[in-house]
Design a protein around this motif. Structure first.
Motif, PDB file in Angstrom:
ATOM      1  N   LEU A   1       6.605   6.360  15.033  1.00 51.66           N
ATOM      2  CA  LEU A   1       5.691   5.442  15.706  1.00 51.66           C
ATOM      3  C   LEU A   1       6.042   3.999  15.364  1.00 51.66           C
ATOM      4  CD1 LEU A   1       3.040   4.764  17.271  1.00 51.66           C
ATOM      5  CD2 LEU A   1       1.837   5.044  15.086  1.00 51.66           C
TER       6      LEU A   1
ATOM      7  N   ALA B   1      -1.390   7.057  15.072  1.00 48.19           N
ATOM      8  CA  ALA B   1      -1.450   6.934  13.617  1.00 48.19           C
ATOM      9  C   ALA B   1      -2.513   7.876  13.058  1.00 48.19           C
ATOM     10  CB  ALA B   1      -1.751   5.490  13.221  1.00 48.19           C
ATOM     11  N   ASP B   2      -2.356   8.242  11.800  1.00 49.66           N
ATOM     12  CA  ASP B   2      -3.300   9.113  11.101  1.00 49.66           C
ATOM     13  C   ASP B   2      -4.354   8.230  10.435  1.00 49.66           C
ATOM     14  OD1 ASP B   2      -4.653  11.002   9.649  1.00 49.66           O
ATOM     15  OD2 ASP B   2      -2.986  11.513   8.325  1.00 49.66           O
TER      16      ASP B   2
ATOM     17  N   GLU C   1       4.105   6.037   5.650  1.00 51.16           N
ATOM     18  CA  GLU C   1       3.895   7.401   6.126  1.00 51.16           C
ATOM     19  C   GLU C   1       3.113   8.237   5.113  1.00 51.16           C
ATOM     20  OE1 GLU C   1       6.827   9.867   8.905  1.00 51.16           O
ATOM     21  OE2 GLU C   1       7.503   9.797   6.827  1.00 51.16           O
ATOM     22  N   ASP C   2       3.452   8.111   3.848  1.00 49.46           N
ATOM     23  CA  ASP C   2       2.865   8.975   2.823  1.00 49.46           C
ATOM     24  C   ASP C   2       1.591   8.403   2.218  1.00 49.46           C
ATOM     25  OD1 ASP C   2       5.035  10.613   3.246  1.00 49.46           O
ATOM     26  OD2 ASP C   2       6.189   9.777   1.579  1.00 49.46           O
TER      27      ASP C   2
ATOM     28  N   SER D   1       8.532   5.326   4.143  1.00 53.98           N
ATOM     29  CA  SER D   1       7.902   6.369   3.334  1.00 53.98           C
ATOM     30  C   SER D   1       6.556   5.896   2.800  1.00 53.98           C
ATOM     31  CB  SER D   1       8.818   6.765   2.170  1.00 53.98           C
ATOM     32  OG  SER D   1       9.995   7.386   2.646  1.00 53.98           O
TER      33      SER D   1
ATOM     34  N   ASP E   1       3.252   7.199  11.096  1.00 54.34           N
ATOM     35  CA  ASP E   1       4.468   7.987  11.271  1.00 54.34           C
ATOM     36  C   ASP E   1       5.640   7.039  11.487  1.00 54.34           C
ATOM     37  OD1 ASP E   1       5.762  10.740  12.102  1.00 54.34           O
ATOM     38  OD2 ASP E   1       6.332   9.269  13.640  1.00 54.34           O
ATOM     39  N   ARG E   2       6.760   7.318  10.828  1.00 53.91           N
ATOM     40  CA  ARG E   2       7.907   6.405  10.927  1.00 53.91           C
ATOM     41  C   ARG E   2       8.450   6.295  12.347  1.00 53.91           C
ATOM     42  NH1 ARG E   2      11.839   7.889   6.575  1.00 53.91           N
ATOM     43  NH2 ARG E   2       9.884   8.284   5.486  1.00 53.91           N
TER      44      ARG E   2
ATOM     45  N   ARG F   1      -2.275   5.903   8.030  1.00 54.12           N
ATOM     46  CA  ARG F   1      -0.906   6.314   7.729  1.00 54.12           C
ATOM     47  C   ARG F   1      -0.093   6.286   9.024  1.00 54.12           C
ATOM     48  NH1 ARG F   1      -0.854  11.669   4.146  1.00 54.12           N
ATOM     49  NH2 ARG F   1      -2.178  12.414   5.847  1.00 54.12           N
TER      50      ARG F   1
END
Length: 486
Positions: A68, A53-54, A33-34, A30, A65-66, A63
């Protein structure tokens, strides 16, 4: 004791239950991700962006993604072999394997004769010679201390050449930046007579990558990841999280942050090269809340090592821990803090214990005497890890009968046949024909250790190196030094 790599036959000590491990795991995902992690290297951000990824290049925040993260972490191997110039000294990481390294990276050195000081290159070479001489140390830890008289931009070249010449064991490189990492790869390849493709399949380098806690990966460390993982070498992602300073004051919060930073770094390794060998690095401790100074060898440190082992096993990864102390001298404090750290690492099933011998003063100093005292402790730990044999021969009914009621076992065949190998014989406590108590009993641990390291240096024999290899290494070093001056 003769060379052997210990195996840990005992079940790991688990300070968290399965639900708590999963809670830290999910909280770490989390966090990534967040909120994300700041990645300062543009090339690393671009690699992560292409992987899904972001990425915000303006803020340098990434950021993850879990999905990923878990996809990439699953690509890493669970067991690794690190190759040495002497194949008999290859070491295995993962499973129940355990390896000990010498201290690496301090600014100062220390011994009883000359005290604490900036060390020279020749003194660093002496330390490396001692590492070669102590069979309980399986890997040289990346340069014992900074040889301050050498130019900062090129001293790593002299270090690598000394590591290859003076050792036939495995050794650590410096992964601080692209050039140092690339030079290590090239010189290790020369020393092992391997082509690049072969060395990618037979890794020889174990590179420590530290995140800048909290939640930041700087440019030199990102370059180290890209170079080392790109070449198939082992990368150990190690967040340096001190509870109450660079991480939350609670162990649960600190472990969550450590885990998030480690997963982010491991993800980058796998983006660079799918299947790249990685090690989960754990270096969580606490600070003295009165001074803000790092505290080492504490109960918190040991529990964090044990919990980190649980997290590493959650992902199927080898785990690194350390032997540490905040004491400034080789005294009772330095020994009980080191013992506390070692027990936490071993019972937590660490696969490699970095700085296992020689660390002093919170990592600022490499001590010649502490190297010997720690080697003694490591020998004891290694013996502890030998499983108890229970069979007809070891139960020894014949020996009990031979000794008889009220007898002794000093001279029975069962004892005499095992005299040389059955029992651990510590070298710090050997007596050497002293005649008086003043000569024998007044010699303390530091004085004995001082005598021992000096004797090891006198007895040291440099492992043979093909002159053609040595010549090629010298040519490479000279060429790189010339390039650095342009």
């Amino acid at each position: 004791m003769p060379w052997r790599q210990p195996h840990n036959p005992y079940a790991p000590l688990e300070v968290l239950d399965a639900g708590q491990v999963e809670q830290i795991h999910l909280a770490s995902l989390s966090l990534l991700e967040d909120y994300g992690m700041r990645v300062m290297h543009e090339g690393a951000r671009e690699l992560l962006a292409r992987a899904g990824a972001d990425v915000n290049h303006e803020t340098e925040m990434v950021r993850f993604d879990r999905g990923l993260v878990m996809e990439k972490v699953a690509l890493a191997p669970s067991e690794i072999t690190l190759h040495a110039r002497n194949p008999a000294m290859n070491i295995s990481l993962g499973g129940n394997h355990l390896a000990f390294t010498s201290v690496g990276g301090p600014a100062y050195c220390n011994d009883l004769d000359r005290g604490r000081r900036r060390g020279t290159f020749e003194e660093a070479c002496d330390y490396i010679r001692l590492v070669q001489s102590l069979d309980i140390i399986h890997q040289e830890g990346g340069g014992p201390f900074e040889p301050i008289e050498l130019p900062a931009a090129t001293r790593h070249l002299d270090l690598y050449q000394a590591q290859i010449r003076l050792l036939d064991k495995n050794w650590q490189p410096i992964a601080l930046g692209r050039d140092r990492a690339r030079d290590a790869i090239n010189m290790a390849r020369i020393g092992l007579e391997m082509k690049e493709d072969e060395m990618a399949q037979k890794p020889a380098l174990f590179a420590i990558i530290n995140t800048n806690s909290p939640l930041q990966l700087d440019i030199p460390m990102a370059e180290g990841i890209i170079e080392m993982s790109g070449a198939g070498q082992v990368v150990c992602i190690t967040p340096f999280t001190l509870a109450g300073a660079m991480a939350p004051v609670t162990l649960a919060g600190t472990l969550t942050q450590q885990n998030a930073e480690a997963l982010a770094g491991i993800t980058l390794c796998q983006v660079v090269r799918p299947g790249a060998p990685v090690v989960y690095g754990a270096f969580t401790s606490n600070v003295d809340m009165k001074t803000g100074s790092p505290a080492f060898g504490t109960p918190e440190y040991s529990k964090a090592a044990q919990a980190s082992g649980q997290l590493a096993r959650r992902y199927g990864l080898p785990m690194r821990s350390s032997n540490v102390t905040s004491s400034n001298v080789v005294d009772a404090q330095s020994t009980y803090e080191s013992a506390m750290a070692l027990w936490g690492a071993i019972t937590g099933h660490a696969n490699i214990i970095v700085h296992a011998a020689g660390w002093l003063e919170g990592g600022l100093t490499a001590s010649f005497e502490k190297l010997i005292v720690d080697a003694e402790m490591l020998q004891m730990m290694s013996e502890y890890l030998r499983p108890i044999e229970v069979n007809d021969e070891t139960i020894a009914l014949d020996a009990i009968a031979e000794a008889g009621p009220g007898g002794h076992f000093f001279g029975v065949e069962h004892t005499m046949s095992r005299y040389e190998t059955a029992f651990y014989q510590p070298f710090l406590t050997e007596q050497r024909n002293f005649e008086t108590w003043e000569e024998a009993g007044a010699i303390d641990t530091q004085m004995r250790a001082n005598r021992i390291w000096k004797q090891l240096l006198r007895d040291y024999e440099q492992p043979p190196l093909d002159p053609a290899i040595d010549e090629e290494l010298s040519f490479y070093v000279a060429l790189r030094k010339e390039e650095s001056h342009r």
